[in-house]
Motif scaffolding. Structure first.
Motif, PDB file in Angstrom:
ATOM      1  N   UNK A 296      36.567  38.869  43.565  1.00 47.07           N
ATOM      2  CA  UNK A 296      35.134  38.550  43.615  1.00 47.07           C
ATOM      3  C   UNK A 296      34.320  39.790  43.948  1.00 47.07           C
ATOM      4  N   UNK A 297      34.676  40.489  45.024  1.00 46.59           N
ATOM      5  CA  UNK A 297      33.907  41.669  45.429  1.00 46.59           C
ATOM      6  C   UNK A 297      33.948  42.759  44.354  1.00 46.59           C
ATOM      7  N   UNK A 298      35.112  42.969  43.768  1.00 45.00           N
ATOM      8  CA  UNK A 298      35.245  44.011  42.761  1.00 45.00           C
ATOM      9  C   UNK A 298      34.500  43.719  41.474  1.00 45.00           C
ATOM     10  N   UNK A 299      34.145  42.448  41.257  1.00 43.42           N
ATOM     11  CA  UNK A 299      33.434  42.078  40.026  1.00 43.42           C
ATOM     12  C   UNK A 299      31.927  42.252  40.134  1.00 43.42           C
TER      13      UNK A 299
ATOM     14  N   UNK B  87      33.447  35.197  62.429  1.00 45.77           N
ATOM     15  CA  UNK B  87      32.276  34.618  61.776  1.00 45.77           C
ATOM     16  C   UNK B  87      32.238  34.950  60.289  1.00 45.77           C
ATOM     17  N   UNK B  88      32.659  36.167  59.917  1.00 37.27           N
ATOM     18  CA  UNK B  88      32.727  36.517  58.497  1.00 37.27           C
ATOM     19  C   UNK B  88      33.682  35.578  57.759  1.00 37.27           C
ATOM     20  N   UNK B  89      34.818  35.280  58.379  1.00 36.24           N
ATOM     21  CA  UNK B  89      35.769  34.376  57.730  1.00 36.24           C
ATOM     22  C   UNK B  89      35.184  32.970  57.598  1.00 36.24           C
ATOM     23  N   UNK B  90      34.490  32.514  58.642  1.00 31.02           N
ATOM     24  CA  UNK B  90      33.838  31.197  58.540  1.00 31.02           C
ATOM     25  C   UNK B  90      32.801  31.208  57.419  1.00 31.02           C
ATOM     26  N   UNK B  91      32.069  32.314  57.287  1.00 27.67           N
ATOM     27  CA  UNK B  91      31.096  32.405  56.209  1.00 27.67           C
ATOM     28  C   UNK B  91      31.748  32.382  54.842  1.00 27.67           C
ATOM     29  N   UNK B  92      32.907  33.021  54.715  1.00 32.07           N
ATOM     30  CA  UNK B  92      33.613  33.027  53.433  1.00 32.07           C
ATOM     31  C   UNK B  92      34.174  31.645  53.106  1.00 32.07           C
ATOM     32  N   UNK B  93      34.496  30.872  54.123  1.00 29.56           N
ATOM     33  CA  UNK B  93      34.868  29.469  53.882  1.00 29.56           C
ATOM     34  C   UNK B  93      33.660  28.719  53.329  1.00 29.56           C
ATOM     35  N   UNK B  94      32.505  28.932  53.946  1.00 31.23           N
ATOM     36  CA  UNK B  94      31.285  28.260  53.497  1.00 31.23           C
ATOM     37  C   UNK B  94      30.912  28.658  52.075  1.00 31.23           C
ATOM     38  N   UNK B  95      31.242  29.891  51.686  1.00 31.96           N
ATOM     39  CA  UNK B  95      30.913  30.353  50.337  1.00 31.96           C
ATOM     40  C   UNK B  95      31.999  30.019  49.321  1.00 31.96           C
ATOM     41  N   UNK B  96      33.076  29.379  49.756  1.00 33.64           N
ATOM     42  CA  UNK B  96      34.105  28.916  48.833  1.00 33.64           C
ATOM     43  C   UNK B  96      35.138  29.953  48.457  1.00 33.64           C
ATOM     44  N   UNK B  97      35.207  31.073  49.179  1.00 34.49           N
ATOM     45  CA  UNK B  97      36.190  32.114  48.883  1.00 34.49           C
ATOM     46  C   UNK B  97      37.493  31.862  49.636  1.00 34.49           C
ATOM     47  N   UNK B  98      37.371  31.555  50.916  1.00 36.82           N
ATOM     48  CA  UNK B  98      38.545  31.247  51.727  1.00 36.82           C
ATOM     49  C   UNK B  98      38.615  29.751  51.989  1.00 36.82           C
TER      50      UNK B  98
ATOM     51  N   UNK C 231      19.897  31.596  50.870  1.00 34.59           N
ATOM     52  CA  UNK C 231      20.169  31.351  49.454  1.00 34.59           C
ATOM     53  C   UNK C 231      21.496  31.951  49.007  1.00 34.59           C
ATOM     54  N   UNK C 232      22.462  31.890  49.902  1.00 35.71           N
ATOM     55  CA  UNK C 232      23.814  32.373  49.606  1.00 35.71           C
ATOM     56  C   UNK C 232      24.742  31.165  49.547  1.00 35.71           C
ATOM     57  N   UNK C 233      24.895  30.642  48.351  1.00 33.89           N
ATOM     58  CA  UNK C 233      25.736  29.470  48.160  1.00 33.89           C
ATOM     59  C   UNK C 233      27.136  29.858  47.774  1.00 33.89           C
ATOM     60  N   UNK C 234      27.816  28.945  47.070  1.00 30.62           N
ATOM     61  CA  UNK C 234      29.188  29.203  46.639  1.00 30.62           C
ATOM     62  C   UNK C 234      29.228  30.410  45.723  1.00 30.62           C
ATOM     63  N   UNK C 235      30.200  31.273  45.957  1.00 30.51           N
ATOM     64  CA  UNK C 235      30.350  32.483  45.150  1.00 30.51           C
ATOM     65  C   UNK C 235      31.071  32.160  43.855  1.00 30.51           C
ATOM     66  N   UNK C 236      30.767  32.938  42.836  1.00 31.33           N
ATOM     67  CA  UNK C 236      31.421  32.779  41.546  1.00 31.33           C
ATOM     68  C   UNK C 236      32.636  33.691  41.512  1.00 31.33           C
ATOM     69  N   UNK C 237      33.833  33.093  41.519  1.00 31.40           N
ATOM     70  CA  UNK C 237      35.062  33.859  41.548  1.00 31.40           C
ATOM     71  C   UNK C 237      35.548  34.067  40.119  1.00 31.40           C
ATOM     72  N   UNK C 238      35.803  35.313  39.710  1.00 29.88           N
ATOM     73  CA  UNK C 238      36.293  35.561  38.356  1.00 29.88           C
ATOM     74  C   UNK C 238      37.591  34.824  38.084  1.00 29.88           C
ATOM     75  N   UNK C 239      37.758  34.381  36.863  1.00 31.61           N
ATOM     76  CA  UNK C 239      38.976  33.658  36.506  1.00 31.61           C
ATOM     77  C   UNK C 239      40.170  34.614  36.540  1.00 31.61           C
TER      78      UNK C 239
END
Length: 311
Positions: free
Chosen positions: A33-36, A264-275, A303-311
């Motif tokens: 995700x980050x690299x994209x 807290x970063x990890x909790x945020x990444x859960x909220x964004x659907x990454x972890x 306005x930071x919702x679910x992240x778009x993870x590359x396939x």
């Protein structure tokens, strides 16, 4: 140096499985995700946010390899070099090269945090690491409140050494920032200057080439906008982005300990659907009940919702 970090350089967390092992699949999702994202110039792994000092040598190498795989080698992976002694750190840097790291972020010897350092010792540390590993290095300026912060003369000498191409400055003393950064820029114009003031980004954003921050592993999109606004000297735009992010900044970094920011970063990444979960490794502990909902609400307000993870 050919490595160009003039933009956002996230320092991502290290995901673990629920039983505490390094989670390679989750690293692939996070790193992919980050690299994209356009504007992400590199990833710094095994730092404070990445719980690097909590990992075994084999795990450290596995984390580097997994992030390299996650981006198919397109995004430089920079390893935190944290070993206490210079020889130990130099060997760590060699292992990082073998695992695929493109550069190294050199932490001060941690004994210096309490006791300070001898004149010339930081310079010798950088020299030994580079001469042993050949790894291009980033100078890490610690907070002014610690005894491991480098005075201006030490910074200038390290910045002039072979192999050092950038500085990550987290001095957290704006008097020193405002007086020392211009000197570094004037004396070493090719040195890439990166802020790591996660909680003071607005003040520092107008003087830098980019940002090397754990925050970038959670909210890369607005931070890339903030860097662009800083480079354009557009204070109004930068202030708007800062204020939009402030609830997130508060829930992640305005805590009793800066290390809680990793959780807290990890909790945020859960909220964004990454972890899928926010497992951390001791001595870190889970946050108090209700923290996840607070962080999720702050992300939604920014306005930071679910992240778009590359396939």
């Amino acid at each position: 140096m050919a490595l160009d970090l003039r933009g956002l350089v996230p320092a991502p967390v290290t995901p673990f499985t629920r039983d505490g092992a390094v989670d390679v699949d989750a690293i692939h999702r996070l790193g992919g995700w980050l690299g994209s994202i356009d504007g992400v110039k590199g990833l710094v792994v095994l730092g404070h946010a990445g719980e690097g000092t909590f990992l075994t040598q084999d795990e450290q190498a596995a984390v580097i390899r997994a992030f390299v795989e996650a981006t198919d080698g397109r995004t430089p992976v920079i390893a935190g070099i944290t070993g206490e002694g210079s020889k130990v750190a130099a060997e760590e840097a060699k292992r990082a090269v073998d695992a695929g790291a493109t550069a190294g972020l050199v932490y001060p010897s941690h004994g210096w945090l309490r006791f300070g350092y001898q004149a010339g010792a930081p310079q010798a540390r950088y020299s030994e690491i580079y001469e042993t590993s050949g790894l291009p290095l980033i100078l890490f300026q610690y907070p002014d409140a610690t005894k491991a912060t480098y005075d201006l003369e030490t910074q200038l000498e390290i910045a002039g050494q072979e192999g050092v191409f950038a500085t990550k400055n987290g001095v957290r003393n704006m008097k020193r920032w405002d007086t020392e950064i211009p000197v570094l820029r004037a004396e070493h114009p090719e040195l890439q200057i990166l802020t790591c003031h996660d909680e003071y980004l607005l003040h520092t954003m107008f003087d830098v080439d980019g940002a090397l921050v754990g925050y970038g592993g959670l909210a890369p999109e607005p931070l890339i906008e903030l860097i662009a606004a800083g480079k354009a000297r557009d204070y109004a735009k930068a202030r708007e982005i800062h204020d939009r992010l402030l609830p997130v900044t508060k829930t992640v970094y305005h805590r009793g300990s800066h290390m809680e920011g990793t959780v807290a970063l990890k909790e945020g990444l859960v909220a964004r659907g990454i972890l899928e979960h926010a497992t951390v490794r001791s001595p870190l502990l889970p946050l108090a009940d209700g923290a996840h909902d607070e962080i999720a609400a702050a992300l939604a307000s920014a306005q930071l919702g679910s992240a778009l993870i590359p396939a």
